[in-house]
Design a protein around this motif. Sequence first.
Motif, mmCIF file in Angstrom:
data_model
loop_
_atom_site.group_PDB
_atom_site.id
_atom_site.type_symbol
_atom_site.label_atom_id
_atom_site.label_comp_id
_atom_site.label_asym_id
_atom_site.label_seq_id
_atom_site.Cartn_x
_atom_site.Cartn_y
_atom_site.Cartn_z
ATOM 1 N N SER A 36 25.257 16.109 -7.256
ATOM 2 C CA SER A 36 26.049 14.895 -7.093
ATOM 3 C C SER A 36 27.483 15.204 -6.660
ATOM 4 N N ARG A 37 27.921 14.524 -5.625
ATOM 5 C CA ARG A 37 29.247 14.780 -5.066
ATOM 6 C C ARG A 37 30.349 14.595 -6.111
ATOM 7 N N VAL A 68 25.835 26.470 -6.419
ATOM 8 C CA VAL A 68 25.350 27.193 -5.242
ATOM 9 C C VAL A 68 24.684 26.273 -4.219
ATOM 10 N N LEU A 69 24.361 25.033 -4.625
ATOM 11 C CA LEU A 69 23.568 24.180 -3.727
ATOM 12 C C LEU A 69 24.464 23.262 -2.887
ATOM 13 N N SER A 70 23.875 22.675 -1.863
ATOM 14 C CA SER A 70 24.612 21.715 -1.035
ATOM 15 C C SER A 70 24.717 20.385 -1.787
ATOM 16 N N THR A 71 25.827 19.687 -1.581
ATOM 17 C CA THR A 71 26.029 18.457 -2.351
ATOM 18 C C THR A 71 25.245 17.286 -1.758
ATOM 19 N N SER A 72 25.086 16.258 -2.593
ATOM 20 C CA SER A 72 24.134 15.196 -2.281
ATOM 21 C C SER A 72 24.451 14.426 -1.001
ATOM 22 N N GLU A 73 25.744 14.304 -0.647
ATOM 23 C CA GLU A 73 26.031 13.476 0.542
ATOM 24 C C GLU A 73 25.542 14.143 1.824
ATOM 25 N N GLN A 74 25.159 15.433 1.732
ATOM 26 C CA GLN A 74 24.660 16.116 2.928
ATOM 27 C C GLN A 74 23.155 15.943 3.124
ATOM 28 N N TYR A 75 22.473 15.365 2.104
ATOM 29 C CA TYR A 75 21.007 15.366 2.115
ATOM 30 C C TYR A 75 20.413 14.771 3.395
ATOM 31 N N PHE A 118 22.889 9.562 -7.705
ATOM 32 C CA PHE A 118 22.466 10.537 -6.702
ATOM 33 C C PHE A 118 22.230 9.877 -5.345
ATOM 34 N N SER A 119 21.378 8.847 -5.334
ATOM 35 C CA SER A 119 21.026 8.239 -4.051
ATOM 36 C C SER A 119 22.223 7.545 -3.408
ATOM 37 N N LEU A 120 23.123 7.017 -4.223
ATOM 38 C CA LEU A 120 24.310 6.377 -3.640
ATOM 39 C C LEU A 120 25.231 7.415 -2.995
ATOM 40 N N ASP A 121 25.246 8.640 -3.547
ATOM 41 C CA ASP A 121 25.966 9.739 -2.901
ATOM 42 C C ASP A 121 25.337 10.050 -1.549
#
Lengths: 415, 300
Positions: free
Chosen positions: A140-141, A154-161, A194-197
């Motif tokens: 989550s951003r 270590v992971l990419s943040t949610s707004e990049q999904y 999460f999904s709103l990000d």
Amino acid sequence: MSKHFKFLTALAFGVAAAGLVAAGPAHAKVEGDTIIIGSAISFTGKYSTNGIHASNGYDLGVKRINEMGGVKVGGKMYKLKIKYYDDESTPLRTAQLAERLIKQDGIKFILGPYSSATTKAMAPITEKYKIPMVEAEGASRSLFTQGYKYLFAVLSTSEQYLASSIALAAEMAKKAGKKPSDVRVAMAFENDPFSLDVRAGVIDDIKKFGMKIVIDDKLPRDLADMSATLTKVKALKPDLLVISGHSKGAATAARQIKELKIDVPMIAITHCEAAKIVKKFGAATNDFLCPTQWAETLSYKGKYFGTAAEYDKLFKATYDGYRNVPYQAAQASAAVLVWKDAFERANSFDTEKLRQALSETNMKTFYGDIRFAPGGNNIAKPMVLRQIQDGKFNVVAPSKWASHKVNWPRKVPGM
Amino acid sequence: MLDNIALLGIAPLLNVQLLLDGLFIGAIFVLAAYGLALVWGVMNVKNLAQGDFVMMGGYIAFVMTKLGIHPIFGLPVAIVFMFGFGWVVYRVIIYRVVGKDLFTSLLATFGMAIVIQQLLNLIFSPDVMVAESGFAIRSYLGGMVTVADIKLISFLLAGVLATLVITFMKYSRMGQAIRATAQDPRAARVMGIDTERVYAFTFALNAAICGAAGVLISMIWVLQPFFGMTYSIRAFVIVTAAGLGNLPGVIIAGLGLGAVEQFAGFILGAELQQFTVVGLLVAILVWRQVQMSRHRQAVR
């Protein structure tokens, strides 16, 4: 209960607690030649499937590092060990367990829990005690905009999904001789953080290209039906349909896209793998675009596990019952590697020196590059987009990592 | 919002699609609500585990597919199994709360819901599951309206089940005993009705109906151990909107709310889909209150 008894109980607890606190920090963080890292993760409850994937990833990371000799600090070799607690998939429990790990067990190094919600519960506590946490499962951003200093992901943040699906749609529009600004986008996102990000990231990119949003529905958490939204999609015929709503959203969307015979040239959905939509709905899921943090076909390579494909093989050989290695496990292993790297560069167990070392991380691993922004998120690794082509997940974007060409417009047999 | 209404005007066939989907959804909700109305009306127990009974039925269908049997045959299995389960639950838990105050039955059934969720979670994991019927999906009216056969079949099956239950309640000895007990348990006992048995039967019947609804849901939506709450809430909304003791009303309210929900989702957006349903419930309750106060004045 008599007053006397109450007093005795209180006394007993007090003495026990004092004993624990006194005994804790002295040797709990590093016992002999073992470094102990703490983690509260979901072994039971609604996140348990992914919680177990993540803990398997942690364990494999630890096993690999120990097999390769361990961690060298101050000229001495140490083994790694993880102390786990089960947070039962509830953020409140995660927070309690964070206190317990730090205060009672004297743990000075933390690996994150599973999910953004539980990570959000843990971060304020690790921050309060100035204990560094490397997490692999909270995307989550909003975790990285709080100014946390001891949180590293270590992971990419949610707004990049799903943002890359917008760029891909623009590319396809150009190919078809249209302008990117002609692209019409339909969006359906679950109404959760999460999904709103994810949605925010998509909207940023839509604005960048000047595309038009024709549907912007937010699905309530307990809505098991998307047919009204999809009927609108059918009527408006957008060029791109983006959907995010965890496994439930993916399964519901895949089922109802099939039932309503939705014909859109490009469809992008999160959590395709977790929801196992290919197995459930077969050819109807053909040419869906699914974002992923990591895939075993990517050409990433690192010191400890070799290539992504080699990690995939090792993981399957170590744990039974995995046909595909979930990215949740891969990123968990990567988090352990980050800890090892930080210990050796800091050459110390001092949490401040470790924090400094973590913030200067610059690694190449089987999971991708790892370099942290000041907020703690990894900015060196992109999200990749895979397309379901004849039941297989093939990387199609970004083009640097693509192994297959994207199928566009989407074709579904029998439609 | 206005452009969505305009869209319905431009393509009137969309109305047909929405209406059909709404009725299909509504029919399944009706089943769960019908069971709740029975238990509520006869025993005055508000069963918060209603949705979890539904999920159990769904998982029975899921297990059938794992065994290589078509999930539709889960229907009789779920009905029998859930009937037995309901009977046991009554004998172990529910008989203790019949006749107790509101909160006792709410707490007991809420606790039961949590236990069922966790057991399902332990057995089936929290992953989302479905049972595939494999039935055809047909297009009508130039592809503007699509109907999955399974939805149509579910609709018909739900209708058959509801008819069976209504007939049973009207004409069978047990059905009459249930209705008599609902009207006045003491008088029923005086007349020689074994009310304990009636209660157990009613609760078991409810569980069986829920199980049947679950089987249909597994083939139309998705299963997850924690999704039962959605169906519990729906059942409560429908029963409350219909008015207690109004069994035909439950059917009309269920179908009506299903259709309203679809149109609300289309016109106002998915975020207001459920809001509209619950908002409508509030409106109905207020309206009913106004009606009743008028009625009281007239009597005075």
